[in-house]
Structure formats: structure tokens, C-alpha cells
Scaffold this motif. Structure first.
Motif, PDB file in Angstrom:
ATOM      1  N   GLU A  71      23.044   4.796 -29.283  1.00  0.00           N
ATOM      2  CA  GLU A  71      22.360   4.623 -28.008  1.00  0.00           C
ATOM      3  C   GLU A  71      21.892   5.941 -27.410  1.00  0.00           C
ATOM      4  N   ARG A  72      22.663   7.011 -27.627  1.00  0.00           N
ATOM      5  CA  ARG A  72      22.373   8.281 -26.952  1.00  0.00           C
ATOM      6  C   ARG A  72      21.548   9.249 -27.801  1.00  0.00           C
ATOM      7  N   PHE A  73      21.818   9.283 -29.119  1.00  0.00           N
ATOM      8  CA  PHE A  73      21.221  10.340 -29.935  1.00  0.00           C
ATOM      9  C   PHE A  73      20.531   9.856 -31.212  1.00  0.00           C
ATOM     10  N   GLY A  74      20.950   8.754 -31.737  1.00  0.00           N
ATOM     11  CA  GLY A  74      20.313   8.225 -32.940  1.00  0.00           C
ATOM     12  C   GLY A  74      20.939   8.724 -34.220  1.00  0.00           C
ATOM     13  N   THR A  75      21.031  10.036 -34.379  1.00  0.00           N
ATOM     14  CA  THR A  75      21.572  10.599 -35.618  1.00  0.00           C
ATOM     15  C   THR A  75      22.670  11.614 -35.324  1.00  0.00           C
ATOM     16  N   VAL A  76      23.439  11.907 -36.360  1.00  0.00           N
ATOM     17  CA  VAL A  76      24.493  12.924 -36.299  1.00  0.00           C
ATOM     18  C   VAL A  76      24.172  13.997 -37.327  1.00  0.00           C
ATOM     19  N   ASP A  77      24.172  15.247 -36.898  1.00  0.00           N
ATOM     20  CA  ASP A  77      23.941  16.352 -37.832  1.00  0.00           C
ATOM     21  C   ASP A  77      25.235  16.840 -38.464  1.00  0.00           C
ATOM     22  N   VAL A  78      26.288  16.904 -37.667  1.00  0.00           N
ATOM     23  CA  VAL A  78      27.579  17.417 -38.148  1.00  0.00           C
ATOM     24  C   VAL A  78      28.687  16.500 -37.640  1.00  0.00           C
ATOM     25  N   LEU A  79      29.563  16.100 -38.548  1.00  0.00           N
ATOM     26  CA  LEU A  79      30.730  15.294 -38.198  1.00  0.00           C
ATOM     27  C   LEU A  79      31.979  16.073 -38.576  1.00  0.00           C
ATOM     28  N   VAL A  80      32.792  16.408 -37.586  1.00  0.00           N
ATOM     29  CA  VAL A  80      34.013  17.186 -37.792  1.00  0.00           C
ATOM     30  C   VAL A  80      35.219  16.309 -37.478  1.00  0.00           C
ATOM     31  N   HIS A  81      36.119  16.180 -38.442  1.00  0.00           N
ATOM     32  CA  HIS A  81      37.332  15.376 -38.267  1.00  0.00           C
ATOM     33  C   HIS A  81      38.509  16.298 -37.973  1.00  0.00           C
ATOM     34  N   SER A  82      38.783  16.501 -36.686  1.00  0.00           N
ATOM     35  CA  SER A  82      39.892  17.362 -36.301  1.00  0.00           C
ATOM     36  C   SER A  82      41.074  16.578 -35.748  1.00  0.00           C
ATOM     37  N   ALA A  83      40.885  15.282 -35.500  1.00  0.00           N
ATOM     38  CA  ALA A  83      41.978  14.464 -34.976  1.00  0.00           C
ATOM     39  C   ALA A  83      43.064  14.306 -36.031  1.00  0.00           C
ATOM     40  N   GLY A  84      44.302  14.198 -35.585  1.00  0.00           N
ATOM     41  CA  GLY A  84      45.409  13.993 -36.507  1.00  0.00           C
ATOM     42  C   GLY A  84      46.668  14.642 -35.988  1.00  0.00           C
ATOM     43  N   GLY A  85      47.667  14.700 -36.810  1.00  0.00           N
ATOM     44  CA  GLY A  85      48.938  15.294 -36.414  1.00  0.00           C
ATOM     45  C   GLY A  85      50.059  14.724 -37.254  1.00  0.00           C
ATOM     46  N   ASN A  86      51.227  15.295 -37.099  1.00  0.00           N
ATOM     47  CA  ASN A  86      52.392  14.887 -37.867  1.00  0.00           C
ATOM     48  C   ASN A  86      53.273  14.004 -36.998  1.00  0.00           C
ATOM     49  N   SER A  87      53.310  12.711 -37.309  1.00  0.00           N
ATOM     50  CA  SER A  87      54.086  11.778 -36.490  1.00  0.00           C
ATOM     51  C   SER A  87      55.573  12.088 -36.519  1.00  0.00           C
ATOM     52  N   SER A  88      56.026  12.799 -37.541  1.00  0.00           N
ATOM     53  CA  SER A  88      57.449  13.114 -37.643  1.00  0.00           C
ATOM     54  C   SER A  88      57.892  14.134 -36.596  1.00  0.00           C
ATOM     55  N   LEU A  89      56.934  14.816 -35.976  1.00  0.00           N
ATOM     56  CA  LEU A  89      57.263  15.879 -35.032  1.00  0.00           C
ATOM     57  C   LEU A  89      57.235  15.431 -33.583  1.00  0.00           C
ATOM     58  N   ARG A  90      56.907  14.165 -33.338  1.00  0.00           N
ATOM     59  CA  ARG A  90      56.795  13.700 -31.957  1.00  0.00           C
ATOM     60  C   ARG A  90      57.124  12.223 -31.883  1.00  0.00           C
ATOM     61  N   PRO A  91      57.465  11.737 -30.690  1.00  0.00           N
ATOM     62  CA  PRO A  91      57.760  10.310 -30.562  1.00  0.00           C
ATOM     63  C   PRO A  91      56.523   9.483 -30.875  1.00  0.00           C
ATOM     64  N   ALA A  92      56.726   8.291 -31.405  1.00  0.00           N
ATOM     65  CA  ALA A  92      55.624   7.379 -31.688  1.00  0.00           C
ATOM     66  C   ALA A  92      55.182   6.703 -30.405  1.00  0.00           C
ATOM     67  N   THR A  93      53.991   7.051 -29.924  1.00  0.00           N
ATOM     68  CA  THR A  93      53.468   6.486 -28.688  1.00  0.00           C
ATOM     69  C   THR A  93      52.001   6.183 -28.856  1.00  0.00           C
ATOM     70  N   GLY A  94      51.457   5.376 -27.954  1.00  0.00           N
ATOM     71  CA  GLY A  94      50.025   5.112 -27.947  1.00  0.00           C
ATOM     72  C   GLY A  94      49.654   3.936 -28.812  1.00  0.00           C
ATOM     73  N   PRO A  95      48.366   3.564 -28.783  1.00  0.00           N
ATOM     74  CA  PRO A  95      47.905   2.381 -29.501  1.00  0.00           C
ATOM     75  C   PRO A  95      48.157   2.413 -30.989  1.00  0.00           C
TER      76      PRO A  95
END
Length: 261
Positions: A71-95
Motif C-alpha cells: 500500500e505504501r511503497f510497492g517494492t522492497v529494495d533491501v530486506l534485513v532480518h534482524s529479529a530473533g534471540g535466544n529463548s533460553s536466556l529469557r522468560p517465554a513471553t508474548g504471542p
């Protein structure tokens, strides 16, 4: 030319540093993450940025981002996947805290705990990247599109939490297959595997014990931990025209703590 850059996990750490690096080049960034308040604060620090809150471990979250881009831009030039983490290091929370089909979320049975840990690390580190990539695949600029995954030194040698290293390692063959699939369109796909990095939320509120931190730093050849900026500049280079003939590679950024491969 102004590019559109989608960054998952763009609210903190490496993702935020990457957003700032791309913004310095005049690119517009879309910061994606589960926490709207964190994204709002990050966006205030990054020029030409917008936010798109979404839980990427669920198909609905990836669709939210794809609809926003369409809706806003049409195309993506660069996609960076920085989300993540080690679940063993923190309590399990969120969806995405537990896969309801894999284990009882309230059980303390050892096998249920194993199933929960492995399911969460897979959802947060692997599935989130795959779902967002597949949702945006048809919108990647052709030619010139860039897909960049964040792996970890743990993918090569473990981290004391097998589920995290395995989840990151799973990104490598996916990236290789994706590079083969998208190569004819002039889209490159690469992976960056950092070592220990300071100033991120990776180790949660308590951080890594001092002795363990010093031992990890001592493994490097330049006697320091990495910074989010170190990783961000590597991502920025891989997204540049100068790296147009580099694809299906895993680039290690760890001060020499892990070599070769």
C-alpha cells in the motif's frame, strides 16, 4: 536513488544500527517488530523511517508487513532480518512464547520444557525470517534486490543452548536455496553471522556474567566485542552495488573468534 529497506527487529540493537546506517544514505526504512512503543522510540532516532508492528512468527504478522509495503511503497529494495534471540536466556513471553501444538505451556515436565524451548527458538529465529521473506518475495526489486539474514557464531559451534544455534544454522540452507531461486531476477541473498556483540538486548535484563563475557572477548583476535555498528556496516555493504556479485555467502563478523567456513 532512494531505496526502501525493511528491517525486522529494527527497534533495538543491530536492527536499529542498520536502520541508522541506511538512513545516512538517504534510504527510507520500515522498522518491524512486536513492540509498538519500542518501534516508536527507534523511529524518532532514524530519519526517513516508518514503523509496522507485527509478530513475524505468525503468518498474519508477515501478511501485515506485506500489505503495508504494497500500500505504501510497492517494492522492497533491501530486506534485513534482524529479529530473533535466544529463548533460553529469557522468560517465554508474548504471542510467540510457546507453540500450543508442541507442549503444554504450563508444564514443568523436562520433555515439555525441551519442546517449548526448541519450538520458540525455531519460531523466533527461523520461521519469522522465512515467513517475512516469502510474504515479500514477489515485491523484491528486480534486479538489485537484497535479502540479508542475521545468523550467529552459534550456528557453527553452539552456544550452550543447542536450540538457538540450530535455529540460526537453519537459515543457512534456506538462504542458499533462496539465492538460487532469486538469482535470475538479479536479487542477492546473504547471511551475516556475528560473534559476541555489545549493546543489544540479546542477553536480556541481567546480561552475561562478567567472567563469561571476558572469556568470549578473549577468543577474539582484536581483543574486543563487536558493536551493532560493525554488523550494520557489513549489512550496508552487502546491500550496496559494490557487493552485487556476492550471493549465497555467510559472512562472519566476530573478530576472528571463529575462522574459515
Amino acid at each position: 536513488m532512494t531505496r526502501t529497506v525493511v528491517i525486522s527487529g529494527g527497534g533495538t540493537g543491530i536492527g536499529l544500527a542498520a536502520a541508522k546506517a541506511f538512513a545516512r544514505d538517504g534510504d527510507r526504512t520500515i522498522l518491524v517488530g512486536r513492540r509498538p512503543d519500542v518501534l516508536e522510540r527507534a523511529s524518532a532516532e532514524v530519519e526517513f523511517s516508518e514503523i509496522c508492528p507485527a509478530d513475524l512468527s505468525e503468518p498474519a504478522g508477515a501478511r501485515t508487513v506485506a500489505d503495508f509495503v504494497r500500500e505504501r511503497f510497492g517494492t522492497v529494495d533491501v530486506l534485513v532480518h534482524s529479529a530473533g534471540g535466544n529463548s533460553s536466556l529469557r522468560p517465554a513471553t508474548g504471542p510467540a512464547a510457546a507453540d500450543p501444538d508442541s507442549a503444554d505451556p504450563d508444564s514443568d515436565d523436562p520433555l515439555d520444557l525441551v519442546a517449548r524451548d526448541w519450538s520458540l527458538n525455531f519460531r523466533v529465529n527461523t520461521l519469522s525470517s522465512v515467513l517475512l521473506t516469502e510474504a515479500l518475495c514477489d515485491r523484491l526489486a528486480s534486479p538489485g534486490g537484497r535479502v540479508l539474514f542475521l545468523s550467529s557464531i552459534a550456528a557453527y559451534r553452539g552456544s550452550g543452548a543447542a536450540s538457538y544455534g540450530a535455529a540460526k544454522a537453519a537459515l543457512h540452507p534456506y538462504a542458499h536455496d533462496l539465492a538460487r531461486r532469486l538469482g535470475h531476477r538479479g536479487v542477492t541473498v546473504n547471511v551475516v553471522a556475528p560473534g559476541i556483540v555489545a549493546d543489544t538486548e540479546f542477553f536480556g535484563d541481567t546480561g552475561m556474567p562478567d567472567e563469561t563475557w571476558r572469556a568470549r572477548v578473549d577468543e577474539t583476535l582484536n581483543a574486543r566485542a563487536g558493536t551493532p555498528g560493525d554488523i550494520a556496516e557489513t549489512l550496508r555493504w552487502l546491500a550496496s552495488p559494490a557487493a552485487g556479485h556476492i550471493t549465497s555467502q555467510v559472512i562472519q563478523v566476530n573478530g576472528g573468534a571463529q575462522r574459515g567456513n
